[in-house]
Design a protein around this motif. Structure first.
Motif, PDB file in Angstrom:
ATOM      1  N   LEU A 159       7.003  -0.957  10.680  1.00 38.44           N
ATOM      2  CA  LEU A 159       5.659  -1.278  10.196  1.00 38.44           C
ATOM      3  C   LEU A 159       4.899  -2.194  11.137  1.00 38.44           C
ATOM      4  O   LEU A 159       3.665  -2.184  11.162  1.00 38.44           O
ATOM      5  CB  LEU A 159       5.743  -1.921   8.811  1.00 38.44           C
ATOM      6  CG  LEU A 159       6.304  -1.065   7.681  1.00 38.44           C
ATOM      7  CD1 LEU A 159       6.242  -1.815   6.362  1.00 38.44           C
ATOM      8  CD2 LEU A 159       5.562   0.258   7.563  1.00 38.44           C
ATOM      9  N   HIS A 160       5.647  -3.025  11.891  1.00 40.93           N
ATOM     10  CA  HIS A 160       5.023  -3.999  12.784  1.00 40.93           C
ATOM     11  C   HIS A 160       5.666  -3.897  14.164  1.00 40.93           C
ATOM     12  O   HIS A 160       6.354  -4.823  14.603  1.00 40.93           O
ATOM     13  CB  HIS A 160       5.179  -5.416  12.226  1.00 40.93           C
ATOM     14  CG  HIS A 160       4.808  -5.539  10.778  1.00 40.93           C
ATOM     15  ND1 HIS A 160       3.517  -5.436  10.315  1.00 40.93           N
ATOM     16  CD2 HIS A 160       5.580  -5.721   9.674  1.00 40.93           C
ATOM     17  CE1 HIS A 160       3.504  -5.577   8.993  1.00 40.93           C
ATOM     18  NE2 HIS A 160       4.738  -5.743   8.581  1.00 40.93           N
TER      19      HIS A 160
ATOM     20  N   GLU B 274       6.324   3.493  -6.151  1.00 44.04           N
ATOM     21  CA  GLU B 274       5.370   2.709  -5.367  1.00 44.04           C
ATOM     22  C   GLU B 274       5.476   1.238  -5.786  1.00 44.04           C
ATOM     23  O   GLU B 274       6.313   0.872  -6.623  1.00 44.04           O
ATOM     24  CB  GLU B 274       3.955   3.249  -5.559  1.00 44.04           C
ATOM     25  CG  GLU B 274       3.782   4.692  -5.131  1.00 44.04           C
ATOM     26  CD  GLU B 274       4.006   4.922  -3.637  1.00 44.04           C
ATOM     27  OE1 GLU B 274       3.947   3.938  -2.865  1.00 44.04           O
ATOM     28  OE2 GLU B 274       4.244   6.084  -3.243  1.00 44.04           O
ATOM     29  N   ALA B 275       4.624   0.415  -5.206  1.00 45.57           N
ATOM     30  CA  ALA B 275       4.728  -1.031  -5.409  1.00 45.57           C
ATOM     31  C   ALA B 275       4.738  -1.449  -6.878  1.00 45.57           C
ATOM     32  O   ALA B 275       5.568  -2.278  -7.278  1.00 45.57           O
ATOM     33  CB  ALA B 275       3.620  -1.742  -4.643  1.00 45.57           C
ATOM     34  N   PRO B 276       3.848  -0.937  -7.736  1.00 47.28           N
ATOM     35  CA  PRO B 276       3.872  -1.382  -9.134  1.00 47.28           C
ATOM     36  C   PRO B 276       5.195  -1.070  -9.830  1.00 47.28           C
ATOM     37  O   PRO B 276       5.708  -1.897 -10.594  1.00 47.28           O
ATOM     38  CB  PRO B 276       2.707  -0.609  -9.768  1.00 47.28           C
ATOM     39  CG  PRO B 276       1.792  -0.315  -8.635  1.00 47.28           C
ATOM     40  CD  PRO B 276       2.697  -0.047  -7.468  1.00 47.28           C
TER      41      PRO B 276
ATOM     42  N   SER C 285       0.831  -1.195   0.000  1.00 42.73           N
ATOM     43  CA  SER C 285       0.000   0.000   0.000  1.00 42.73           C
ATOM     44  C   SER C 285       0.871   1.252   0.000  1.00 42.73           C
ATOM     45  O   SER C 285       2.005   1.236   0.477  1.00 42.73           O
ATOM     46  CB  SER C 285      -0.895   0.020   1.237  1.00 42.73           C
ATOM     47  OG  SER C 285      -0.116   0.190   2.413  1.00 42.73           O
ATOM     48  N   PRO C 286       0.361   2.367  -0.530  1.00 39.92           N
ATOM     49  CA  PRO C 286       1.120   3.618  -0.489  1.00 39.92           C
ATOM     50  C   PRO C 286       1.485   4.028   0.930  1.00 39.92           C
ATOM     51  O   PRO C 286       2.552   4.598   1.165  1.00 39.92           O
ATOM     52  CB  PRO C 286       0.162   4.625  -1.133  1.00 39.92           C
ATOM     53  CG  PRO C 286      -0.707   3.795  -2.031  1.00 39.92           C
ATOM     54  CD  PRO C 286      -0.896   2.501  -1.301  1.00 39.92           C
ATOM     55  N   GLU C 287       0.604   3.724   1.905  1.00 41.91           N
ATOM     56  CA  GLU C 287       0.881   4.077   3.293  1.00 41.91           C
ATOM     57  C   GLU C 287       2.083   3.302   3.822  1.00 41.91           C
ATOM     58  O   GLU C 287       2.955   3.878   4.490  1.00 41.91           O
ATOM     59  CB  GLU C 287      -0.345   3.793   4.165  1.00 41.91           C
ATOM     60  CG  GLU C 287      -1.550   4.665   3.874  1.00 41.91           C
ATOM     61  CD  GLU C 287      -2.314   4.237   2.627  1.00 41.91           C
ATOM     62  OE1 GLU C 287      -3.150   5.034   2.138  1.00 41.91           O
ATOM     63  OE2 GLU C 287      -2.074   3.108   2.125  1.00 41.91           O
ATOM     64  N   ALA C 288       2.145   2.014   3.521  1.00 39.28           N
ATOM     65  CA  ALA C 288       3.271   1.200   3.979  1.00 39.28           C
ATOM     66  C   ALA C 288       4.562   1.633   3.302  1.00 39.28           C
ATOM     67  O   ALA C 288       5.625   1.704   3.933  1.00 39.28           O
ATOM     68  CB  ALA C 288       2.996  -0.279   3.692  1.00 39.28           C
TER      69      ALA C 288
END
Length: 253
Positions: A241-242, A126-128, A33-36
């Motif tokens: 993130l975690h 980003e991811a893509p 996700s963009p947030e991550a």
């Protein structure tokens, strides 16, 4: 050094890193996700320099013939942009994912005979975009091309004082598919000798390789240090993130 590196790359020093690499399994950390990605992209600001680029790195069985290998950090470059940090064609390949910040450090091996610059490129992609670059890098075997090399960072008055483009002997570039990062390392001889035909780490490390770069273990230097930084980067991102499952340190294989 901490003042040069700026806010976020301070404190929390770690004495060193001991890594034992085997086959590298998939390690998804972000959900794409963009947030991550945005949180992961800021890890370099919040992580001490000694955590990403440890003062010493040791790798058990990480040298030719299964010998142990160790490296000592001799310089950390000021965080910068990407201009001039890569060969022109490599710069063109990574342009689609952008460049937010480039972090680099140079190491010398325990015999003071080889030097290696390891880099962490924080991308804007980003991811893509990162997944596309990762797939292209693998499908087109871009990691084998000697015209797609990162450039080293020399430090006057050290073993890497003469470490320039003509001294590059081997390299390893690791493009993340699940995070906005490219980690790489490029190695050469500390005595400043030129290398006419640099080899990618996978070929330099291959059984039976007889070139000077291969016999000196330059491929092991590149892969060992790139993988050590990549492991520590993943650990730092996972902690951010975690936070409820904060890992104790870099992943061991």
């Amino acid at each position: 050094m901490c003042l040069v590196l700026g806010l976020g790359l301070i404190g929390g020093a770690v004495a060193g890193a001991v890594i034992n690499h085997g086959p590298r399994a998939a390690r998804p950390v972000a959900d794409g996700s963009p947030e991550a990605f945005a949180k992961a992209r800021n890890v370099w600001r919040d992580t001490p320099v000694d955590q990403l680029f440890p003062p010493t790195v040791e790798e058990k069985g990480g040298g030719p013939g299964g010998a142990d290998r160790s490296w000592t950090r001799i310089g950390v470059a000021t965080p910068s942009g990407c201009a001039g940090a890569f060969d022109p064609l490599l710069q063109r390949v990574i342009t689609p994912v952008g460049c937010v910040r480039l972090l680099r450090a140079t190491y010398v091996d325990s015999t003071s005979s080889t030097v290696t610059t390891v880099g962490l490129l924080v991308t804007a992609g980003e991811a893509p975009a990162m997944n596309a670059l990762n797939q292209r890098w693998t499908a087109e075997h871009l990691g084998d091309r000697a015209d797609l090399l990162p450039r080293p960072v020399a430090f006057p008055g050290t073993a890497a004082a003469s470490f320039g483009d003509r001294q590059r002997g081997s390299w390893d570039v690791q493009v993340a598919a699940d995070l906005p990062f490219v980690v790489y390392a490029v190695s050469g001889f500390a005595d400043g000798r030129t290398v006419s035909a640099p080899l990618p780490a996978a070929k330099a490390d291959a059984a039976g390789a007889t070139s000077a770069s291969a016999q000196a273990g330059l491929g092991y230097d590149a892969t060992g240090l790139a993988s050590a930084v990549d492991d520590r980067l993943h650990a730092a991102v996972a902690a951010q993130l975690h936070p409820t499952t904060t890992p104790a340190g870099p992943e061991k294989h």
